[in-house]
Design a protein around this motif. Sequence first.
Motif, mmCIF file in Angstrom:
data_model
loop_
_atom_site.group_PDB
_atom_site.id
_atom_site.type_symbol
_atom_site.label_atom_id
_atom_site.label_comp_id
_atom_site.label_asym_id
_atom_site.label_seq_id
_atom_site.Cartn_x
_atom_site.Cartn_y
_atom_site.Cartn_z
ATOM 1 N N VAL A 189 -8.166 -5.181 -1.423
ATOM 2 C CA VAL A 189 -7.003 -5.813 -0.788
ATOM 3 C C VAL A 189 -7.278 -7.301 -0.580
ATOM 4 O O VAL A 189 -6.389 -8.145 -0.784
ATOM 5 C CB VAL A 189 -6.642 -5.118 0.537
ATOM 6 C CG1 VAL A 189 -5.520 -5.879 1.250
ATOM 7 C CG2 VAL A 189 -6.219 -3.678 0.298
ATOM 8 N N MET A 234 3.131 -1.527 4.205
ATOM 9 C CA MET A 234 2.739 -0.146 3.959
ATOM 10 C C MET A 234 4.016 0.636 3.683
ATOM 11 O O MET A 234 4.974 0.555 4.463
ATOM 12 C CB MET A 234 2.038 0.451 5.171
ATOM 13 C CG MET A 234 1.045 -0.452 5.861
ATOM 14 S SD MET A 234 -0.457 -0.684 4.935
ATOM 15 C CE MET A 234 -1.277 0.858 5.266
ATOM 16 N N ILE A 257 -7.131 -0.715 7.322
ATOM 17 C CA ILE A 257 -6.430 -1.603 6.381
ATOM 18 C C ILE A 257 -5.297 -2.373 7.062
ATOM 19 O O ILE A 257 -5.267 -3.601 7.054
ATOM 20 C CB ILE A 257 -5.886 -0.803 5.177
ATOM 21 C CG1 ILE A 257 -7.025 -0.061 4.457
ATOM 22 C CG2 ILE A 257 -5.161 -1.752 4.210
ATOM 23 C CD1 ILE A 257 -8.112 -0.948 3.887
ATOM 24 N N TYR A 258 -4.373 -1.651 7.677
ATOM 25 C CA TYR A 258 -3.189 -2.323 8.215
ATOM 26 C C TYR A 258 -3.536 -3.319 9.323
ATOM 27 O O TYR A 258 -3.031 -4.445 9.341
ATOM 28 C CB TYR A 258 -2.200 -1.280 8.730
ATOM 29 C CG TYR A 258 -0.941 -1.890 9.299
ATOM 30 C CD1 TYR A 258 0.026 -2.461 8.459
ATOM 31 C CD2 TYR A 258 -0.711 -1.917 10.673
ATOM 32 C CE1 TYR A 258 1.182 -3.017 8.977
ATOM 33 C CE2 TYR A 258 0.442 -2.468 11.197
ATOM 34 C CZ TYR A 258 1.380 -3.028 10.345
ATOM 35 O OH TYR A 258 2.520 -3.588 10.864
ATOM 36 N N LEU A 281 -5.875 4.752 7.749
ATOM 37 C CA LEU A 281 -5.283 3.647 6.992
ATOM 38 C C LEU A 281 -4.839 2.528 7.924
ATOM 39 O O LEU A 281 -5.020 1.345 7.626
ATOM 40 C CB LEU A 281 -4.099 4.179 6.182
ATOM 41 C CG LEU A 281 -3.484 3.265 5.134
ATOM 42 C CD1 LEU A 281 -4.516 2.888 4.077
ATOM 43 C CD2 LEU A 281 -2.288 3.951 4.482
ATOM 44 N N ILE A 325 -2.531 0.459 -4.478
ATOM 45 C CA ILE A 325 -2.189 -0.946 -4.304
ATOM 46 C C ILE A 325 -1.183 -1.335 -5.388
ATOM 47 O O ILE A 325 -1.511 -1.303 -6.583
ATOM 48 C CB ILE A 325 -3.432 -1.847 -4.389
ATOM 49 C CG1 ILE A 325 -4.442 -1.479 -3.299
ATOM 50 C CG2 ILE A 325 -3.033 -3.333 -4.272
ATOM 51 C CD1 ILE A 325 -5.767 -2.230 -3.418
ATOM 52 N N MET A 329 -11.750 -0.277 -0.453
ATOM 53 C CA MET A 329 -10.360 -0.724 -0.377
ATOM 54 C C MET A 329 -10.227 -2.066 0.310
ATOM 55 O O MET A 329 -9.422 -2.908 -0.103
ATOM 56 C CB MET A 329 -9.497 0.324 0.326
ATOM 57 C CG MET A 329 -8.010 0.025 0.207
ATOM 58 S SD MET A 329 -6.966 1.326 0.880
ATOM 59 C CE MET A 329 -5.341 0.622 0.487
ATOM 60 N N VAL A 361 -4.055 6.470 -1.523
ATOM 61 C CA VAL A 361 -3.011 5.448 -1.481
ATOM 62 C C VAL A 361 -3.286 4.443 -2.592
ATOM 63 O O VAL A 361 -4.406 4.348 -3.096
ATOM 64 C CB VAL A 361 -2.947 4.742 -0.113
ATOM 65 C CG1 VAL A 361 -2.478 5.704 0.961
ATOM 66 C CG2 VAL A 361 -4.285 4.112 0.255
ATOM 67 N N ILE A 372 0.880 -1.156 0.000
ATOM 68 C CA ILE A 372 0.000 0.000 0.000
ATOM 69 C C ILE A 372 0.922 1.211 0.000
ATOM 70 O O ILE A 372 1.657 1.455 0.964
ATOM 71 C CB ILE A 372 -0.917 0.033 1.238
ATOM 72 C CG1 ILE A 372 -1.695 -1.283 1.363
ATOM 73 C CG2 ILE A 372 -1.852 1.226 1.157
ATOM 74 C CD1 ILE A 372 -2.525 -1.652 0.142
ATOM 75 N N THR A 401 -7.775 8.173 1.807
ATOM 76 C CA THR A 401 -7.601 7.844 3.226
ATOM 77 C C THR A 401 -8.335 8.810 4.153
ATOM 78 O O THR A 401 -8.408 8.567 5.363
ATOM 79 C CB THR A 401 -6.112 7.823 3.610
ATOM 80 O OG1 THR A 401 -5.523 9.093 3.279
ATOM 81 C CG2 THR A 401 -5.376 6.717 2.875
#
Length: 210
Positions: free
Chosen positions: A190, A90, A78-79, A74, A152, A186, A150, A56, A176
Motif C-alpha cells: 500500500v 475500503m 491498514i485503514y 484490516l 489492491i 500489505m 483483500v 482495498i 486478513t
Amino acid sequence: MKKKIVLAVLFILPVVVYLFFASGVNNFGRLPILSENVSDVTAFDSSVKLKGKITILGFLGHNISAKQGNAFNLNQKIYKRFGEFNDFQMVMVVPEGSQNQVEALKDELGKLSDIDKWHFAYGTDDEIKTLFQTLQSNVTLDADLFTPNVFIIDKDLMLRGRTDDEDEGIKYGFDTSSVAELNNKMVDDVKIILAEYRLALKKNNADRSK
C-alpha cells in the motif's frame, strides 16, 4: 591510503548489496499490475465507485457477523494507517439483504476509528461472482461468497500485487486473518502504490508550472 579505500569498499559493498536484496525488489518502483479491466461496483451499486480511487476491495459473504475479526484486522493494520490519504478507500462487497449485519459491523468499527472511507457495495450473488471473476486471480470465493483475501485496486481498475512473493510467487491478495501478512506484506505494498500516485501528482504539478 589506497589499501584503506580498497578494504572499505570490500567491507561496505557486500553490506549495501545485502540490504538491497533483503529489502525486497517489491519495495522499489511500481507495484506490479496483475489484472486489468476489473469491473466497477457501480455496475450493480451506484452508491459506490472504484474508478478514480485507490481501493482495498474485499468480499465478506453472507455471514458478515462471523467475519468481524477479519474486518477488525484490516481496520487496525491498514485503514488506520492509510485512511487519511486522499482517494484511498475500503470497499467491501456484500450480498443484498445483509444491511443489518453491515450496520452492526459499522457500529463496531466506529468504536475503533473514523469509518468515513469504509464503503459497502450490495449485489446479488451472481453480480458478486461476476465481479470477482474479473480479478482473474488464483483466489476463490467460498460457497458463502467470502474470501479472507483483500485486493489492491488502482484508480484505473487494475489489480496490483506481487510477481515475486517469497511464499506464493504471484500474490494477488492479502489474507486478513493473518496480522503478520498485513503487517509484513500489505503495509509495504500500500505504501508503494500511494507513493506512485504522489510522485505522479508532483510530476504533473511540476509540468504545469513550466
